[in-house]
Design a protein around this motif. Structure first.
Motif, PDB file in Angstrom:
ATOM      1  N   ASN A 132       0.807  -1.221   0.000  1.00 24.97           N
ATOM      2  CA  ASN A 132       0.000   0.000   0.000  1.00 24.97           C
ATOM      3  C   ASN A 132       0.838   1.269   0.000  1.00 24.97           C
ATOM      4  N   LEU A 133       1.783   1.376   0.919  1.00 26.90           N
ATOM      5  CA  LEU A 133       2.597   2.591   0.999  1.00 26.90           C
ATOM      6  C   LEU A 133       3.479   2.775  -0.239  1.00 26.90           C
ATOM      7  N   PRO A 134       4.209   1.727  -0.690  1.00 25.35           N
ATOM      8  CA  PRO A 134       4.975   1.894  -1.931  1.00 25.35           C
ATOM      9  C   PRO A 134       4.092   2.254  -3.120  1.00 25.35           C
ATOM     10  N   SER A 135       2.870   1.698  -3.150  1.00 20.81           N
ATOM     11  CA  SER A 135       1.952   1.987  -4.256  1.00 20.81           C
ATOM     12  C   SER A 135       1.538   3.453  -4.258  1.00 20.81           C
ATOM     13  N   LYS A 136       1.270   4.006  -3.066  1.00 19.59           N
ATOM     14  CA  LYS A 136       0.891   5.420  -2.977  1.00 19.59           C
ATOM     15  C   LYS A 136       2.026   6.318  -3.460  1.00 19.59           C
ATOM     16  N   LEU A 137       3.258   5.995  -3.054  1.00 16.16           N
ATOM     17  CA  LEU A 137       4.418   6.776  -3.488  1.00 16.16           C
ATOM     18  C   LEU A 137       4.609   6.673  -4.993  1.00 16.16           C
ATOM     19  N   PHE A 138       4.454   5.460  -5.506  1.00 20.23           N
ATOM     20  CA  PHE A 138       4.609   5.229  -6.934  1.00 20.23           C
ATOM     21  C   PHE A 138       3.559   6.007  -7.729  1.00 20.23           C
ATOM     22  N   ASN A 139       2.303   5.956  -7.297  1.00 16.20           N
ATOM     23  CA  ASN A 139       1.228   6.658  -8.014  1.00 16.20           C
ATOM     24  C   ASN A 139       1.420   8.171  -7.970  1.00 16.20           C
ATOM     25  N   TRP A 140       1.922   8.686  -6.838  1.00 16.84           N
ATOM     26  CA  TRP A 140       2.189  10.125  -6.738  1.00 16.84           C
ATOM     27  C   TRP A 140       3.259  10.538  -7.752  1.00 16.84           C
ATOM     28  N   ALA A 141       4.343   9.763  -7.810  1.00 16.47           N
ATOM     29  CA  ALA A 141       5.421  10.075  -8.753  1.00 16.47           C
ATOM     30  C   ALA A 141       4.932   9.972 -10.193  1.00 16.47           C
ATOM     31  N   ALA A 142       4.101   8.963 -10.469  1.00 13.44           N
ATOM     32  CA  ALA A 142       3.582   8.789 -11.835  1.00 13.44           C
ATOM     33  C   ALA A 142       2.707   9.960 -12.243  1.00 13.44           C
ATOM     34  N   ARG A 143       1.870  10.452 -11.316  1.00 12.11           N
ATOM     35  CA  ARG A 143       1.010  11.605 -11.630  1.00 12.11           C
ATOM     36  C   ARG A 143       1.845  12.836 -11.934  1.00 12.11           C
ATOM     37  N   LYS A 144       2.846  13.107 -11.104  1.00  9.72           N
ATOM     38  CA  LYS A 144       3.666  14.304 -11.270  1.00  9.72           C
ATOM     39  C   LYS A 144       4.484  14.255 -12.557  1.00  9.72           C
ATOM     40  N   THR A 145       4.961  13.071 -12.891  1.00 13.37           N
ATOM     41  CA  THR A 145       5.840  12.938 -14.054  1.00 13.37           C
ATOM     42  C   THR A 145       5.073  12.891 -15.364  1.00 13.37           C
ATOM     43  N   SER A 146       3.944  12.176 -15.374  1.00 14.47           N
ATOM     44  CA  SER A 146       3.233  11.935 -16.632  1.00 14.47           C
ATOM     45  C   SER A 146       2.181  12.981 -16.966  1.00 14.47           C
ATOM     46  N   LEU A 150      -4.326   9.959 -12.295  1.00 16.48           N
ATOM     47  CA  LEU A 150      -5.045   8.789 -11.818  1.00 16.48           C
ATOM     48  C   LEU A 150      -4.551   8.430 -10.422  1.00 16.48           C
ATOM     49  N   ASN A 151      -5.426   7.858  -9.634  1.00 19.35           N
ATOM     50  CA  ASN A 151      -5.050   7.483  -8.270  1.00 19.35           C
ATOM     51  C   ASN A 151      -4.414   6.107  -8.188  1.00 19.35           C
ATOM     52  N   ASP A 152      -4.626   5.271  -9.220  1.00 20.05           N
ATOM     53  CA  ASP A 152      -4.135   3.889  -9.150  1.00 20.05           C
ATOM     54  C   ASP A 152      -3.699   3.418 -10.527  1.00 20.05           C
ATOM     55  N   ASP A 218      10.739   2.352 -15.194  1.00 25.00           N
ATOM     56  CA  ASP A 218       9.881   2.465 -16.384  1.00 25.00           C
ATOM     57  C   ASP A 218       9.286   3.858 -16.503  1.00 25.00           C
ATOM     58  N   LEU A 219       9.024   4.488 -15.349  1.00 31.10           N
ATOM     59  CA  LEU A 219       8.471   5.842 -15.348  1.00 31.10           C
ATOM     60  C   LEU A 219       9.461   6.821 -15.984  1.00 31.10           C
ATOM     61  N   ILE A 220      10.744   6.658 -15.642  1.00 26.91           N
ATOM     62  CA  ILE A 220      11.782   7.499 -16.256  1.00 26.91           C
ATOM     63  C   ILE A 220      11.842   7.236 -17.755  1.00 26.91           C
ATOM     64  N   THR A 221      11.734   5.952 -18.119  1.00 29.72           N
ATOM     65  CA  THR A 221      11.779   5.590 -19.538  1.00 29.72           C
ATOM     66  C   THR A 221      10.634   6.236 -20.312  1.00 29.72           C
ATOM     67  N   ILE A 222       9.425   6.129 -19.753  1.00 28.16           N
ATOM     68  CA  ILE A 222       8.272   6.659 -20.482  1.00 28.16           C
ATOM     69  C   ILE A 222       8.307   8.185 -20.524  1.00 28.16           C
ATOM     70  N   TRP A 223       8.865   8.816 -19.473  1.00 31.71           N
ATOM     71  CA  TRP A 223       9.050  10.277 -19.511  1.00 31.71           C
ATOM     72  C   TRP A 223       9.971  10.659 -20.660  1.00 31.71           C
ATOM     73  N   PHE A 224      11.070   9.909 -20.791  1.00 28.39           N
ATOM     74  CA  PHE A 224      12.008  10.197 -21.878  1.00 28.39           C
ATOM     75  C   PHE A 224      11.369   9.946 -23.237  1.00 28.39           C
ATOM     76  N   LEU A 225      10.681   8.796 -23.371  1.00 25.32           N
ATOM     77  CA  LEU A 225      10.100   8.440 -24.663  1.00 25.32           C
ATOM     78  C   LEU A 225       9.013   9.410 -25.083  1.00 25.32           C
ATOM     79  N   SER A 226       8.226   9.888 -24.104  1.00 27.39           N
ATOM     80  CA  SER A 226       7.141  10.804 -24.443  1.00 27.39           C
ATOM     81  C   SER A 226       7.659  12.151 -24.929  1.00 27.39           C
ATOM     82  N   ARG A 227       8.846  12.533 -24.480  1.00 27.03           N
ATOM     83  CA  ARG A 227       9.384  13.842 -24.862  1.00 27.03           C
ATOM     84  C   ARG A 227      10.452  13.777 -25.942  1.00 27.03           C
ATOM     85  N   TYR A 228      11.265  12.717 -25.903  1.00 23.08           N
ATOM     86  CA  TYR A 228      12.390  12.655 -26.834  1.00 23.08           C
ATOM     87  C   TYR A 228      12.468  11.344 -27.602  1.00 23.08           C
TER      88      TYR A 228
END
Length: 316
Positions: A132-146, A150-152, A218-228
């Protein structure tokens, strides 16, 4: 056909018959035309034998078996390629996703005109510390980066317009980020629905803490792919050129100062004894390498072939 249900699985022989009956009950109750695509991602138990028996029992059930475990993204890719329904529903095979949610997801796609609807397991029955806690942190980072709020992101229960799954390329471990991939492809109507999360009834989770580490990478990868992803030279070339110019100018400055001091009769140390010289030289070398990385990236993009990412052993 109204609905295609794509279910990737790994060693879920106990849950498959119950899941099939549950899905069939919901489909018959709402009089949907449907197909269920079970994607066996290299199971080592009797999952495939169970799928074969379900295919004989119900003509709406289809199965795909991989030679070995390729990962959830590859399983979804195979299912998406074969899905024929107007709306494609994905769910996990462990009975933690409720088929009773399917009609609500279907209506959000067909009546509210969403391109994609993601489930939100607001109340979870997972371990608080390890999931639960790692998932919340992961979802927060995904929202900010992408920029997709979404909450989940990890919820396997999602609904898609058929056009979305046919135009989104799911590879590697990018199944968590299909909403981001969809947004990058131009599908901007992305919704969310609170869904029931049930405790696991059979077996153990196939995912550990490593999925969150992989998720952040993967989040870093998709951030890079979406922009560059389509223009790597814009990133590597820019940084490379900047570092090379700074290194070149620093080297020139060192040499000019040396010549001035020699001309005026000052005793100076050798250029190669100056630490700044090596910093400048290293900067030029790294800059050149970054520029070449961008250049090679551009060449690869223009010459790459679509490679087969998985091999199918059987199909029913």
């Amino acid at each position: 056909m109204n609905i295609s249900i794509v279910i990737p699985l790994l060693n879920e022989q106990e849950s498959l018959p119950e899941l099939h009956q549950w899905i069939k009950k919901v489909m018959d109750q709402h009089q949907y035309t449907y197909e269920v695509l079970f994607i066996d991602d290299g199971s080592t138990d009797r999952s495939w034998a169970v799928i074969e028996s379900l295919c004989q029992e119900n003509p709406c059930v289809k199965g795909i078996r991989f030679f070995r475990n390729y990962g959830k993204s590859q399983a979804l890719h195979a299912g998406f390629a074969r899905a024929q329904g107007d709306v494609v529903i994905t769910m996990d095979a462990d009975l933690q996703d409720s088929p009773d949610e399917i009609p609500g997801l279907y209506k959000m796609i067909t009546e509210e005109n969403y391109d994609l609807v993601s489930g939100w397991k607001k109340k979870r029955y997972d371990n608080v510390v390890t999931k639960n806690l790692p998932s919340k942190l992961f979802n927060w980072a995904a929202r900010k980066t992408s920029g997709v709020y979404l909450n989940d992101f990890n919820c396997g229960l999602k609904a898609y317009r058929n056009l979305v799954v046919k135009n989104v390329e799911v590879s590697g471990e990018m199944h968590r980020y299909i909403p981001v991939l969809a947004k990058n492809a131009g599908f901007n109507r992305i919704g969310e629905k609170v869904v029931i999360h049930q405790a696991r009834k059979y077996g153990e989770s196939k995912f550990g803490m490593s999925r969150f580490i992989n998720g952040f990478l993967d989040l870093i990868t998709i951030w890079f792919l979406s922009r560059y992803g389509k223009r790597p030279m814009h990133l590597f070339g820019a940084f490379g050129a900047l570092m090379f110019v700074l290194g070149f100018l620093s080297t020139g400055f060192i040499i000019v100062v040396k010549l001035i001091k020699l001309y005026t009769g000052f005793h100076t140390i050798l250029v190669t004894d100056n630490p700044l010289f090596y910093i400048a030289l290293t900067s030029m070398i790294i800059g050149t390498q970054l520029f070449l990385a961008g250049f090679l990236g551009e060449i690869i993009l223009r010459t790459k072939n679509n490679e087969e990412r998985y091999k199918i052993a059987e199909e029913r």
